[in-house]
Design a protein around this motif. Structure first.
Motif, short mmCIF file in Angstrom:
data_model
loop_
_atom_site.label_atom_id
_atom_site.label_comp_id
_atom_site.label_asym_id
_atom_site.label_seq_id
_atom_site.Cartn_x
_atom_site.Cartn_y
_atom_site.Cartn_z
N ARG A 17 0.85 -1.19 0.00
CA ARG A 17 0.00 0.00 0.00
C ARG A 17 0.88 1.23 0.00
NH1 ARG A 17 -2.26 -0.70 5.33
NH2 ARG A 17 -0.89 -2.50 5.55
N SER A 18 0.36 2.31 -0.56
CA SER A 18 1.15 3.54 -0.60
C SER A 18 0.70 4.55 0.44
CB SER A 18 1.06 4.18 -2.00
OG SER A 18 -0.29 4.52 -2.31
N HIS A 19 -0.46 4.29 1.09
CA HIS A 19 -0.99 5.22 2.08
C HIS A 19 -1.32 4.47 3.37
CE1 HIS A 19 -1.46 7.53 -1.60
NE2 HIS A 19 -1.69 8.61 -0.88
N LEU A 20 -1.09 5.14 4.48
CA LEU A 20 -1.52 4.63 5.77
C LEU A 20 -2.70 5.45 6.26
CD1 LEU A 20 -0.33 6.87 7.97
CD2 LEU A 20 1.79 5.62 7.61
N THR A 21 -3.40 4.94 7.25
CA THR A 21 -4.60 5.60 7.76
C THR A 21 -4.44 5.93 9.24
OG1 THR A 21 -6.00 4.42 6.18
CG2 THR A 21 -7.09 5.40 8.08
N GLY A 23 -6.88 7.51 12.14
CA GLY A 23 -8.28 7.85 12.30
C GLY A 23 -8.99 7.56 10.99
N ARG A 24 -9.60 8.56 10.41
CA ARG A 24 -10.30 8.39 9.12
C ARG A 24 -9.53 9.06 7.98
NH1 ARG A 24 -12.94 13.28 8.25
NH2 ARG A 24 -13.14 14.62 10.09
N HIS A 25 -8.28 9.40 8.23
CA HIS A 25 -7.51 10.17 7.27
C HIS A 25 -6.43 9.33 6.61
CE1 HIS A 25 -9.49 13.74 8.86
NE2 HIS A 25 -9.16 13.31 10.08
N SER A 26 -6.24 9.55 5.31
CA SER A 26 -5.24 8.84 4.53
C SER A 26 -4.02 9.74 4.32
CB SER A 26 -5.83 8.43 3.18
OG SER A 26 -4.86 7.79 2.38
N LEU A 27 -2.83 9.21 4.63
CA LEU A 27 -1.60 9.98 4.51
C LEU A 27 -0.55 9.13 3.82
CD1 LEU A 27 -2.79 10.41 7.72
CD2 LEU A 27 -1.31 12.39 7.45
N GLN A 28 0.35 9.78 3.11
CA GLN A 28 1.36 9.07 2.34
C GLN A 28 2.73 9.19 2.99
OE1 GLN A 28 1.84 10.45 -1.68
NE2 GLN A 28 3.33 8.85 -2.19
N PRO A 29 3.30 8.07 3.46
CA PRO A 29 4.67 8.10 3.97
C PRO A 29 5.66 8.12 2.81
CG PRO A 29 3.80 5.87 4.11
CD PRO A 29 2.69 6.73 3.57
N LEU A 30 6.69 8.91 2.92
CA LEU A 30 7.67 9.09 1.85
C LEU A 30 8.99 8.42 2.21
CD1 LEU A 30 6.99 12.88 1.13
CD2 LEU A 30 5.90 10.88 0.06
N THR A 31 9.70 7.97 1.22
CA THR A 31 10.95 7.24 1.47
C THR A 31 11.99 8.09 2.17
OG1 THR A 31 11.75 7.82 -0.75
CG2 THR A 31 10.62 5.70 -0.50
N ALA A 32 11.89 9.40 2.07
CA ALA A 32 12.84 10.28 2.74
C ALA A 32 12.56 10.43 4.23
CB ALA A 32 12.84 11.66 2.08
N GLY A 33 11.38 9.94 4.68
CA GLY A 33 11.06 10.03 6.10
C GLY A 33 10.08 11.13 6.45
N ALA A 34 9.46 11.74 5.45
CA ALA A 34 8.42 12.74 5.67
C ALA A 34 7.05 12.12 5.41
CB ALA A 34 8.64 13.96 4.77
N PHE A 185 7.86 4.46 10.03
CA PHE A 185 6.67 5.09 10.60
C PHE A 185 5.97 3.99 11.40
CE2 PHE A 185 7.74 7.09 6.66
CZ PHE A 185 7.48 8.44 6.81
N ALA A 186 5.80 4.17 12.69
CA ALA A 186 5.17 3.16 13.53
C ALA A 186 3.75 3.59 13.85
CB ALA A 186 5.97 2.96 14.82
N THR A 187 2.76 2.72 13.55
CA THR A 187 1.37 3.13 13.73
C THR A 187 0.47 1.94 14.00
OG1 THR A 187 -0.50 4.28 12.68
CG2 THR A 187 0.97 3.02 11.23
N ASP A 188 -0.60 2.21 14.75
CA ASP A 188 -1.66 1.21 14.93
C ASP A 188 -2.98 1.73 14.37
OD1 ASP A 188 -2.32 3.16 16.76
OD2 ASP A 188 -2.36 1.84 18.51
N GLY A 189 -2.92 2.80 13.59
CA GLY A 189 -4.12 3.39 13.00
C GLY A 189 -4.71 4.51 13.82
N SER A 190 -4.32 4.59 15.09
CA SER A 190 -4.78 5.66 15.96
C SER A 190 -3.65 6.63 16.29
CB SER A 190 -5.36 5.09 17.26
OG SER A 190 -5.80 6.13 18.11
#
Length: 241
Positions: A17-21, A23-34, A185-190
């Motif tokens: 996948r190219s986007h993580l979520t 809450g209800r928002h979709s965001l794109q992690p970039l290879t540079a770390g942004a 990027f470490a995430t559990d969706g919340s």
């Protein structure tokens, strides 16, 4: 050589996948770390630690004095590519608060050019709890966008989604005899903990005790940075250092 092979290990992410979520928002992690939040046209970075080399030199620990330029140049490439209307730095942007007044003229000029024509937010961190007006932009303790709280350190009382920095997460996996250790990027969706962006920043394994209370571990994913993509890796595949 082993650390360069993450892109050859597709079994770590059966469905790329190219986007993580959050809450209800979709965001794109970039290879540079942004992190790019397209719906808000906002670029998020954490833990730049500008002038870390200079801060160490002041204590007699000599490091090459090029970290600020290297970090700002990497940030410039992302901004040139995306042209975001907002940039949000999630704290520890400067290795010490007083370092913000000590940028060399060329680095200061580059920073101001990056800010031109866009909103720029500096969230204060534990390394830079106070920032002078000379850094430009808006200095704040935290920022909330569409119900997502942006701050430097994870909150012990968070009631909703948040994006933070501070802990410099690193993930380590071992597959088929190959060991890979990368910023992530470490995430559990919340909650999402951002990787450190700075050139001289280290990292902490996401299985360290410091992360233990931050995530619902059944939902944990570490989005590890490869050379050409960012790979979501299940928490069950992660290994300690």
């Amino acid at each position: 050589m082993l650390q360069a092979r993450l892109d050859l290990m597709p079994e770590t992410a059966p469905t790329l996948r190219s986007h993580l979520t959050i809450g209800r928002h979709s965001l794109q992690p970039l290879t540079a770390g942004a992190l790019y939040w397209q719906a808000q046209d906002a670029l998020l970075v954490a833990d730049l630690h500008l002038e870390k080399g200079a801060a160490f030199a002041a204590r007699g620990m000599l490091l090459p004095p090029y970290d600020t330029r290297a970090t700002l140049s990497r940030l410039q490439r992302i901004i040139d590519a995306l042209d975001p209307s907002r940039v949000i730095a999630l704290g520890d942007s400067f290795h010490r608060s007083e370092c913000a007044d000590n940028l060399v003229e060329d680095d200061f000029a580059l920073l101001r050019s990056l800010q031109k024509g866009r909103d720029w937010f500096w969230i204060c961190g534990n390394h830079d709890p106070h920032l002078p007006d000379s850094v430009g932009g808006t200095v704040c303790g935290s920022l909330t966008i569409e119900g997502v709280v942006l701050r430097h350190e994870p909150s012990n009382t968070a009631m909703g989604p948040e994006i933070v920095g501070h802990l410099h997460p690193i993930a380590r996996i071992s597959r088929r005899g190959t060991v890979v250790r990368r910023r992530c990027f470490a995430t559990d969706g919340s909650r999402l903990v951002m990787p450190a962006f700075g050139a001289y920043t280290g990292g902490l394994n996401v299985l360290d005790e410091a992360f233990k209370s931050l995530f619902s571990w059944q939902q944990l994913e570490a989005w590890m940075m490869g050379r050409h993509a960012v790979y979501p890796v299940l928490g069950s595949l992660l290994r300690p250092d």
